[in-house]
Design a protein around this motif. Structure first.
Motif, short mmCIF file in Angstrom:
data_model
loop_
_atom_site.label_atom_id
_atom_site.label_comp_id
_atom_site.label_asym_id
_atom_site.label_seq_id
_atom_site.Cartn_x
_atom_site.Cartn_y
_atom_site.Cartn_z
N ILE A 72 0.84 -1.20 0.00
CA ILE A 72 0.00 0.00 0.00
C ILE A 72 0.87 1.24 0.00
O ILE A 72 1.60 1.51 0.95
N MET A 73 0.79 2.02 -1.10
CA MET A 73 1.54 3.27 -1.23
C MET A 73 0.72 4.24 -2.07
O MET A 73 -0.10 3.82 -2.88
N PRO A 74 0.94 5.55 -1.88
CA PRO A 74 0.25 6.52 -2.73
C PRO A 74 0.82 6.52 -4.15
O PRO A 74 1.89 5.96 -4.40
N VAL A 75 0.09 7.13 -5.06
CA VAL A 75 0.49 7.33 -6.46
C VAL A 75 0.47 6.02 -7.24
O VAL A 75 -0.31 5.83 -8.16
N MET A 76 1.36 5.09 -6.88
CA MET A 76 1.37 3.75 -7.50
C MET A 76 1.78 2.74 -6.44
O MET A 76 2.86 2.85 -5.86
N ASP A 77 0.90 1.77 -6.16
CA ASP A 77 1.21 0.82 -5.09
C ASP A 77 2.11 -0.30 -5.59
O ASP A 77 2.50 -0.36 -6.77
N GLY A 78 2.44 -1.22 -4.69
CA GLY A 78 3.39 -2.26 -5.01
C GLY A 78 2.92 -3.23 -6.08
O GLY A 78 3.71 -3.69 -6.91
N LEU A 79 1.62 -3.55 -6.08
CA LEU A 79 1.12 -4.47 -7.11
C LEU A 79 1.08 -3.81 -8.48
O LEU A 79 1.41 -4.44 -9.48
N GLU A 80 0.69 -2.53 -8.53
CA GLU A 80 0.70 -1.83 -9.81
C GLU A 80 2.12 -1.69 -10.35
O GLU A 80 2.37 -1.81 -11.55
N LEU A 81 3.06 -1.44 -9.45
CA LEU A 81 4.46 -1.38 -9.85
C LEU A 81 4.89 -2.72 -10.45
O LEU A 81 5.52 -2.77 -11.52
N LYS A 83 3.03 -5.11 -11.77
CA LYS A 83 2.35 -5.33 -13.06
C LYS A 83 3.02 -4.55 -14.18
O LYS A 83 3.19 -5.05 -15.30
N SER A 84 3.41 -3.30 -13.87
CA SER A 84 4.03 -2.47 -14.91
C SER A 84 5.40 -3.02 -15.30
O SER A 84 5.81 -2.92 -16.47
N ILE A 85 6.11 -3.60 -14.34
CA ILE A 85 7.41 -4.21 -14.64
C ILE A 85 7.21 -5.43 -15.54
O ILE A 85 7.89 -5.60 -16.56
N ARG A 86 6.28 -6.30 -15.15
CA ARG A 86 6.05 -7.53 -15.91
C ARG A 86 5.49 -7.25 -17.30
O ARG A 86 5.80 -7.98 -18.26
N ALA A 87 4.72 -6.18 -17.45
CA ALA A 87 4.12 -5.86 -18.76
C ALA A 87 5.19 -5.60 -19.81
O ALA A 87 4.95 -5.80 -21.01
N ALA A 88 6.37 -5.15 -19.38
CA ALA A 88 7.44 -4.85 -20.33
C ALA A 88 7.97 -6.11 -21.01
O ALA A 88 8.67 -6.02 -22.02
N ALA A 89 7.63 -7.29 -20.48
CA ALA A 89 8.02 -8.53 -21.15
C ALA A 89 7.20 -8.78 -22.40
O ALA A 89 7.64 -9.45 -23.34
N LEU A 117 -3.73 -12.67 -5.14
CA LEU A 117 -3.76 -11.41 -5.86
C LEU A 117 -2.35 -10.94 -6.21
O LEU A 117 -2.07 -10.51 -7.34
N ALA A 118 -1.45 -11.04 -5.25
CA ALA A 118 -0.07 -10.62 -5.48
C ALA A 118 0.64 -11.54 -6.47
O ALA A 118 1.40 -11.08 -7.32
N ARG A 119 0.36 -12.82 -6.38
CA ARG A 119 0.97 -13.77 -7.31
C ARG A 119 0.54 -13.49 -8.74
O ARG A 119 1.34 -13.56 -9.68
N ARG A 120 -0.73 -13.17 -8.91
CA ARG A 120 -1.24 -12.86 -10.26
C ARG A 120 -0.59 -11.59 -10.81
O ARG A 120 -0.48 -11.44 -12.02
N ALA A 121 -0.19 -10.69 -9.92
CA ALA A 121 0.48 -9.47 -10.36
C ALA A 121 1.91 -9.74 -10.81
O ALA A 121 2.50 -8.93 -11.52
N GLY A 122 2.47 -10.89 -10.37
CA GLY A 122 3.83 -11.23 -10.77
C GLY A 122 4.87 -11.12 -9.69
O GLY A 122 6.07 -11.09 -9.96
N VAL A 123 4.43 -11.07 -8.42
CA VAL A 123 5.36 -11.01 -7.29
C VAL A 123 6.09 -12.35 -7.15
O VAL A 123 5.50 -13.42 -7.32
N ASN A 124 7.38 -12.29 -6.84
CA ASN A 124 8.17 -13.52 -6.64
C ASN A 124 7.98 -14.12 -5.26
O ASN A 124 7.69 -15.30 -5.12
N GLU A 125 8.19 -13.29 -4.22
CA GLU A 125 8.18 -13.80 -2.86
C GLU A 125 7.56 -12.77 -1.92
O GLU A 125 7.33 -11.62 -2.29
N PHE A 126 7.32 -13.21 -0.68
CA PHE A 126 6.65 -12.39 0.31
C PHE A 126 7.47 -12.31 1.60
O PHE A 126 8.08 -13.30 2.00
N VAL A 127 7.44 -11.15 2.24
CA VAL A 127 7.89 -11.00 3.62
C VAL A 127 6.73 -10.36 4.37
O VAL A 127 6.25 -9.29 3.99
N ILE A 128 6.28 -11.02 5.41
CA ILE A 128 5.14 -10.54 6.16
C ILE A 128 5.59 -9.66 7.31
O ILE A 128 6.49 -10.02 8.07
#
Length: 307
Positions: A72-81, A83-89, A117-128
């Protein structure tokens, strides 16, 4: 259902010295804390960004090896970031030099739906959150030593999701009063090694920050919770008692300004010695615990008089 694994980080600092890691979080304190953990663990270069948009700009000019991002972040959150990285593939973007860069999300979201949800966005791993030093470093170890194949398809772009997700969970432990006992001798040794790794990462962080502060004290308490839990798994009452004594000390002091780094170090050293002791050397173990108990009793009494 994802597994909630306690962290184990085995990479040595010299193996991380060439790494470039981007930390994306809108909280400056969290940025600094993660950065300090990474530097203390041996990571060579760390840069930060406040949101996904600034992170994309950093990607273009710096090309990091790994990205840690908040959700959760303003402007562009972590999942949108992500997705935008993976879209460049699929659609090459000069601002994204490496669409396959590993993305590790650091978040308090831990439900199965959040993970999917995070996995579908293309996240590799999680730290809780809340995390420990070894929890962060263990995710680096995972993406470096067990990289997921990268999938590019019409329906999904990102790391292969067929491998079971592991959550590096460092919050309050479930079943704290009744841990599952580890019987296998190899697993028992691995559990002891994990305690050592966690302590080593914590001590490195405290040294990097120049002493005990509010954040490192919280982490110390969390690591001692983990240590106590693991010690009971392997029926090591001495290590359990030593970690409990340090938690008693922290509770008695009431804040980081009253906690002495030397007292923490004394406990860390004692736990390390207890882990390495032969199980039959009860006399040495008892002397170490007696020394810790005496120090905690003295410091607690002095604090009560000063309050």
């Amino acid at each position: 259902m994802p597994r909630h694994n306690l962290p184990s980080a085995n990479l040595r600092p010299h193996e991380l010295a060439s790494l470039k890691v981007l930390v994306v979080d809108d909280n400056p304190n969290v940025q600094r804390l993660i950065g300090d953990v990474l530097y203390a663990g041996g990571v060579g270069q760390v840069e930060t960004a406040d949101d996904g948009v600034r992170a994309r700009a950093m990607l273009a000019r710096w090309d990091p090896d790994i990205v840690f991002t908040d959700w959760i972040m303003p402007v562009m959150d972590g999942l949108e970031l992500t997705k935008s990285i993976r879209a460049a593939a699929m659609r090459p973007d000069r601002r994204i030099p490496n669409p396959q860069v590993p993305v590790i999300i650091v978040t308090g979201h831990r439900s199965e739906a959040d993970v999917e949800l995070a996995r579908r966005a293309g996240v590799n791993e999680f730290v809780i959150k809340p995390f420990t030093p070894a929890a962060l470093l263990s995710r680096i170890q995972l993406v470096l030593t067990k990289p997921r194949p990268f999938i590019v398809s019409d329906g999904y772009v990102g790391p292969d999701r067929r491998r079971r997700v592991e959550l590096s969970y460092s919050g309050p432990l479930r079943r704290m009063s009744d841990p599952e006992e580890v019987v296998d001798q190899v697993e028992r040794q691995a559990t002891r090694e994990t305690i050592s790794v966690e302590l080593e990462a914590l001590r490195a962080l405290i040294a990097a920050r120049g002493g005990v502060d509010r954040d490192t004290l919280k982490m110390t308490y969390r690591v001692m919770q983990h240590t106590s839990f693991r010690a009971r798994q392997v029926r090591d009452q001495m290590v359990h008692r030593a970690s409990s004594l340090l938690m008693e000390y922290v509770d008695a002091m009431g804040g980081s300004e009253h906690c002495e780094r030397e007292v923490l170090d004394l406990h860390f050293q004692a736990i390390g010695k207890l882990i390495d002791l032969d199980e039959g050397d009860l006399d040495t173990a008892a002397k170490l615990l007696a020394q810790l108990a005496a120090v905690v009793k003295q410091k607690s009494a002095r604090r009560r008089r000063a309050a």
